[in-house]
Each structure stands twice: as structure tokens, then as C-alpha cells.
Write a protein that holds these residues in place. Structure first.
Motif, PDB file in Angstrom:
ATOM      1  N   ALA A  57       0.846  -1.131   0.110  1.00 31.19           N
ATOM      2  CA  ALA A  57       0.034  -0.065   0.142  1.00 31.19           C
ATOM      3  C   ALA A  57       0.775   1.388  -0.028  1.00 31.19           C
ATOM      4  O   ALA A  57       0.417   2.144  -0.649  1.00 31.19           O
ATOM      5  CB  ALA A  57      -0.995   0.085   1.194  1.00 31.19           C
ATOM      6  N   ILE A 116      -9.619  -1.520   6.342  1.00 29.79           N
ATOM      7  CA  ILE A 116      -9.843  -2.249   5.185  1.00 29.79           C
ATOM      8  C   ILE A 116     -10.573  -1.375   4.127  1.00 29.79           C
ATOM      9  O   ILE A 116     -10.129  -1.167   2.920  1.00 29.79           O
ATOM     10  CB  ILE A 116     -10.300  -3.563   5.494  1.00 29.79           C
ATOM     11  N   SER A 125      -8.292   1.757   3.115  1.00 29.98           N
ATOM     12  CA  SER A 125      -7.487   1.502   2.238  1.00 29.98           C
ATOM     13  C   SER A 125      -8.032   1.230   0.526  1.00 29.98           C
ATOM     14  O   SER A 125      -7.461   1.633  -0.209  1.00 29.98           O
ATOM     15  CB  SER A 125      -6.589   0.344   2.705  1.00 29.98           C
ATOM     16  N   LEU A 126      -9.075   0.386   0.556  1.00 30.76           N
ATOM     17  CA  LEU A 126      -9.690   0.095  -0.583  1.00 30.76           C
ATOM     18  C   LEU A 126     -10.071   1.288  -1.236  1.00 30.76           C
ATOM     19  O   LEU A 126      -9.759   1.430  -2.582  1.00 30.76           O
ATOM     20  CB  LEU A 126     -10.781  -1.027  -0.507  1.00 30.76           C
ATOM     21  N   LEU A 162      -4.293   5.032   6.549  1.00 27.72           N
ATOM     22  CA  LEU A 162      -3.207   4.053   6.574  1.00 27.72           C
ATOM     23  C   LEU A 162      -1.818   4.818   7.185  1.00 27.72           C
ATOM     24  O   LEU A 162      -0.875   3.989   7.405  1.00 27.72           O
ATOM     25  CB  LEU A 162      -2.449   4.269   5.032  1.00 27.72           C
ATOM     26  N   THR A 168      -2.080  -0.083  -3.878  1.00 29.74           N
ATOM     27  CA  THR A 168      -2.803   0.066  -2.929  1.00 29.74           C
ATOM     28  C   THR A 168      -3.961  -1.005  -2.691  1.00 29.74           C
ATOM     29  O   THR A 168      -4.055  -1.552  -1.624  1.00 29.74           O
ATOM     30  CB  THR A 168      -3.424   1.422  -3.072  1.00 29.74           C
ATOM     31  N   THR A 182      -4.460  -3.952   0.509  1.00 33.65           N
ATOM     32  CA  THR A 182      -5.719  -3.890   0.837  1.00 33.65           C
ATOM     33  C   THR A 182      -6.235  -5.514   1.071  1.00 33.65           C
ATOM     34  O   THR A 182      -6.674  -5.953   2.058  1.00 33.65           O
ATOM     35  CB  THR A 182      -6.823  -3.155   0.483  1.00 33.65           C
TER      36      THR A 182
END
Length: 491
Positions: free
Chosen positions: A313, A371, A374-375, A407, A468, A472
Motif C-alpha cells: 500500500a 480495510i 485503504s480499498l 493508512l 494500494t 488491501t
């Protein structure tokens, strides 16, 4: 049971320790069946209650019994006591609030301000260097300065983690502050690439590395159930620093020149780091020297998946921070004056992306929170490919700043969650950040190389966004191996 037995049971709470032991040995009483508590419930119950212990040792017990006989009593009752020497592994002794604890958040806020905040400022320097004192260098070469700075911030954590655990918090704080301010002041004298690389990349990077791990590790000794909120508030300093420093530099550089604009930032660093040095205190004394590595961590799938996820990421995370300004200028989407504020927009919305997810993470779990954020950060990076107008770019920057902020703010909290023993939090955190730093080191220079070879920013956004998203998926693996597939479980 007869009435007399009932009277015995009613008076049981008034018995001495010896009476209880004698009664239990005779089998005259039966313990009530206790309800089963999960591990999480046990931890929360222990955090909310003071430890209970008998006062004194063997000699003290004998003296207490003699005093009790003289007063017509037969023993000393049990009662809550405050430990004279709090243990880092005892969650029951964590204050979880109070003036001193929140002052540590203030101190950590300004440490983030002068570590990640400086990293987040580099996009402004990147744009200036490309047309200023480093105009003869390629964008990829220039980006190496910022990536080495970020790389050292995390890599030095592999050393400062155990050093912090060994009790040298104050040394790290003072040394890191001096290195950071010195590097910024030396940057004002630089006119060549190698000079800028040494001052901004190496010196400030080393100073930031000394400050970062202590900034997050000390919060775990002051907070338990509020740790994600405390870390989120502290991490907001990196976003606000990334807003203030670029604006100050951008406004002052045309009027007073690069040297003095850089020195003004150095004086601001000196003042804000002075606050951290004044208010931050170690609550738990060290119990002994710690080992440099805890290799048992790599036998735990949740830890391995999480570190691998952050490695991927962070390879893609900083592409917009470094290149969004030059992207808007070179493609004609915005004029230089307006394009400058795109980085400030990312950092401004990132402030909320550190605080709000951290607060929510205390209730639903930090792994569950990081999660989706980040996605979405990965998806938004891909959206730069379709953003052809200034309004679209501003919207993508705003949302990217919010979701990418998690993050930075949540990983320290997650490392605490994934570490069973609080005594090695600094070591494991340093190990993880050292590995993640390699992703930071190579990510933006690869972006610059892609740009040099293709001349298209679309490939930069594609590369960073897919990395990234891949990271994830690894973090999802950490969540599943730690808490199972149930999405309702707090992890």
C-alpha cells in the motif's frame, strides 16, 4: 439448605482468609458458578477495575495478624491498591485518560507534525525543485530525496523501537529534534543536488526516524480502550503540518527567497518540537534491555499479512502527494497558483481521515476500519485517470486525502492489537515499519521512472492504485487470520 447453613453463607463475606481456606477444605461451602467471559470481556473488565491484592509480604502478614488480634480482629481484608511500580504488560494500570495522558497526545501531535507533516510537504518542494535549484535533475531523481526521507523515517524505527523499549525515550526525543531542525537549517544553504539530498533526505530523515516510533509507542502506555482515538488525534498533526508548511513556503519563497523561507520552517519546527520535549513523560519504567528483533512475530500470520499489506500500500500511497501538483500544471488542468493548493486539500481532508476513523475504530476495531478506507484510497487513485477537469481533480483529492489518512493513523494501533505482550510493542512496531519503509523508498521513484519513459500520468495513477488495492487484500488476510470471517467481530 437449612436456616443455620443460610446464616453461615450470609456471614461468609465477614470471614478471614484462614476461615475461608478452612471452610473450603472441609467442603462446607460451594462456590457459585461463574459466567463464562470471552478474552475481550476479561481484558475490558480488568482495564476497568483496580488490581486487588493483599497488603505486604510474609513479615507484613504476621505483623498485621498481631495487630488484628490486639484490636479484636482476626485478619486483614482484601482491598484495591495502586501499584507502586506500574507494569507495561498490565493493562489494568493504564490510566486511559487524565491530564498527563492527553498531554502525551499533544506532544505526539507535534511529533507527527514534524515527521509525517514534513514528508507530506515534499510535493511542494518537488514542484519547486523541478523549475528551481534542481531544474537540471529529472523528476525521478528529485523524488528520491523525498522517498529516502520517508524511508529513513520508518527504517530507523527498527533501531529506535528497541532503544525506546530500553528506556531511552528522552534521548530519542532530544536527538531527533536536533537532527530535524539542523537538517532544515542546512537545507537553506543548499544549491546542488547532493547537498539537498544530504540535508533533506538523510539528516531530516534520520531525525524523523528517531521521533516517529516513540510518538506512537508511548501512547500505548497511557491508553487502552481509547488508543485508536488518541493515536488518530496525534496523527492529525501530520495532516495539519502538511497544510501549514507548504502554504508558508509557497507564500514566503517568492518574496524572501528559498533560503529564508526554508529557515522560517526550521524555526517553526524548533518551536513545535519544543512543546513535545516539554510535556512528554515516560509513565512505565523499563524492565530491562530488549532484543533488537522478535522473530516470533513472523510465525504469526496476522502480523505477516498486515506488514505485507502495508508494504504494498505504501508503495502506491504517496504518488498523489508527490505528483498531483505537477500533473495539474503540465496537463493544463490548473494554473500553478491553483495547482499548489491541491496538495493542501489532500492534507486538510487527511486530518479528518485520521481522527474520525480512529474514533470509529475504537468501537468496531482498527482492522475492520482500515480495510474499507485503504480499498477506497486505491480506487480513488485510479479515479485520477478519469479526472480531466479542475473540479473533478479537487473532489478526488479531497476524498483521497480522507481515506488515505487511515493508512498513517491506524497502523500503530493495529500493531498494538496484534502484539500479545506490551513489553515488545516498540520492537515489533519498529520491525514492521522497517519493512514498510522499503515500499516507501522505491514507490515514488518508480512513479517518476514511469513518467519519464511514458510521459503519461495515467500510468502513474494505475500503478499506484493497483498497488494500494493489492495491499488491501493482504490486510484482509490479516483480518481473517486474526478474527475469522465474521464481519461483525471487533478486530
Amino acid at each position: 439448605m437449612s436456616d443455620s447453613s443460610g446464616d453461615v453463607e450470609k456471614d461468609y463475606r465477614y470471614w478471614t482468609n484462614d476461615d475461608r481456606r478452612h471452610h473450603n477444605n472441609d467442603g462446607a461451602s460451594q462456590e457459585e458458578e461463574q459466567p463464562h467471559l470471552s478474552h475481550e470481556q476479561e481484558v475490558l473488565r480488568e482495564a476497568a477495575e483496580p488490581p486487588f491484592t493483599e497488603t505486604g509480604g510474609d513479615d507484613d502478614d504476621a505483623a498485621t495478624e498481631n495487630d488484628g488480634r490486639n484490636n479484636g480482629e482476626t485478619g486483614a481484608p482484601l482491598g484495591p491498591v495502586v501499584s507502586a511500580k506500574p507494569s507495561v504488560t498490565n493493562v489494568k494500570s493504564v490510566p486511559n485518560g487524565g491530564l498527563t495522558a492527553w498531554l502525551q497526545v499533544v506532544g505526539a501531535f507535534f511529533l507527527f507534525w514534524n515527521t509525517w507533516g514534513i514528508i507530506n510537504t515534499f510535493g511542494t518542494y518537488q514542484t519547486y525543485y523541478e523549475s528551481g535549484i534542481l531544474a537540471s535533475s529529472s523528476p525521478s531523481d528529485i523524488s528520491w530525496i523525498g522517498s529516502v526521507q520517508a524511508f529513513l523515517l520508518m527504517l530507523v524505527g527498527a533501531i529506535t523501537g528497541p532503544v525506546y523499549d530500553a528506556g531511552y525515550f528522552r534521548h530519542l526525543l532530544i536527538g531527533g529534534s536536533l537532527l530535524s531542525v539542523f537538517g532544515q537549517m542546512m537545507l537553506s544553504l543548499c544549491t546542488k543536488y547532493w547537498q539537498v539530498f544530504l540535508a533533506q533526505g538523510i539528516c531530516i530523515g534520520l531525525g524523523s526516524g528517531c521521533l516517529f516510533v516513540p510518538a506512537v509507542a508511548i501512547l500505548s502506555t497511557y491508553f487502552s480502550t481509547k488508543i485508536a482515538t488518541a493515536t488518530g488525534l496525534a496523527a492529525a498533526g501530520s495532516s495539519l503540518g502538511g497544510v501549514v508548511y507548504p502554504i508558508v513556503f509557497y507564500r514566503l519563497q517568492p518574496s524572501i527567497g528559498f533560503p529564508w523561507a526554508t529557515r522560517v520552517l526550521g524555526f517553526m519546527m524548533l518551536a513545535t518540537l519544543g512543546i513535545s520535549n516539554s510535556v512528554m513523560r515516560v509513565r512505565v519504567p523499563p524492565t530491562g534491555r530488549r532484543k533488537m528483533l522478535d522473530l516470533t512475530a513472523f510465525k504469526e500470520p496476522p502480523y505477516v499479512f498486515f506488514v505485507a499489506g502495508l508494504f504494498l500500500a505504501f508503495m502506491g500511497l504517496y504518488a498523489p502527494f508527490f505528483y498531483v501538483q505537477s500533473y495539474a500544471i503540465e496537463t493544463g488542468i490548473a494554473n500553478p497558483r491553483l495547482a499548489f493548493y491541491l496538495l493542501s486539500i489532500i492534507n486538510a481532508t487527511s486530518t479528518f481521515g485520521r481522527i474520525i476513523p480512529g474514533y470509529v475504530g475504537d468501537y468496531i476495531g482498527p482492522l475492520n476500519m482500515i480495510i474499507p478506507c485503504s480499498l477506497l484510497a486505491g480506487v480513488l487513485c485510479l479515479c485520477f485517470m478519469a479526472a480531466q477537469g479542475i473540479a473533478a481533480v479537487i473532489v478526488v483529492c479531497a476524498f483521497y486525502g480522507f481515506f488515505s489518512g487511515t493508512l498513517v493513523s491506524l497502523p500503530p494501533t493495529i500493531f498494538v492489537t496484534l502484539t500479545k505482550s506490551r513489553a515488545v510493542i516498540g520492537t515489533r512496531m519498529g520491525m514492521g515499519f522497517a519493512i514498510i519503509s522499503i515500499g516507501l523508498l522505491v514507490g515514488t521513484p518508480i512513479d517518476g521512472a514511469i513518467l519519464n519513459n511514458s510521459g503519461k500520468y495515467e500510468y502513474v495513477w494505475l500503478f499506484a492504485g493497483l498497488l494500494t488495492i493489492a495491499g488491501t487484500l493482504c490486510i484482509v488476510g490479516s483480518r481473517v487470520t486474526k478474527g475469522g470471517i465474521s464481519i461483525l467481530k471487533k478486530v
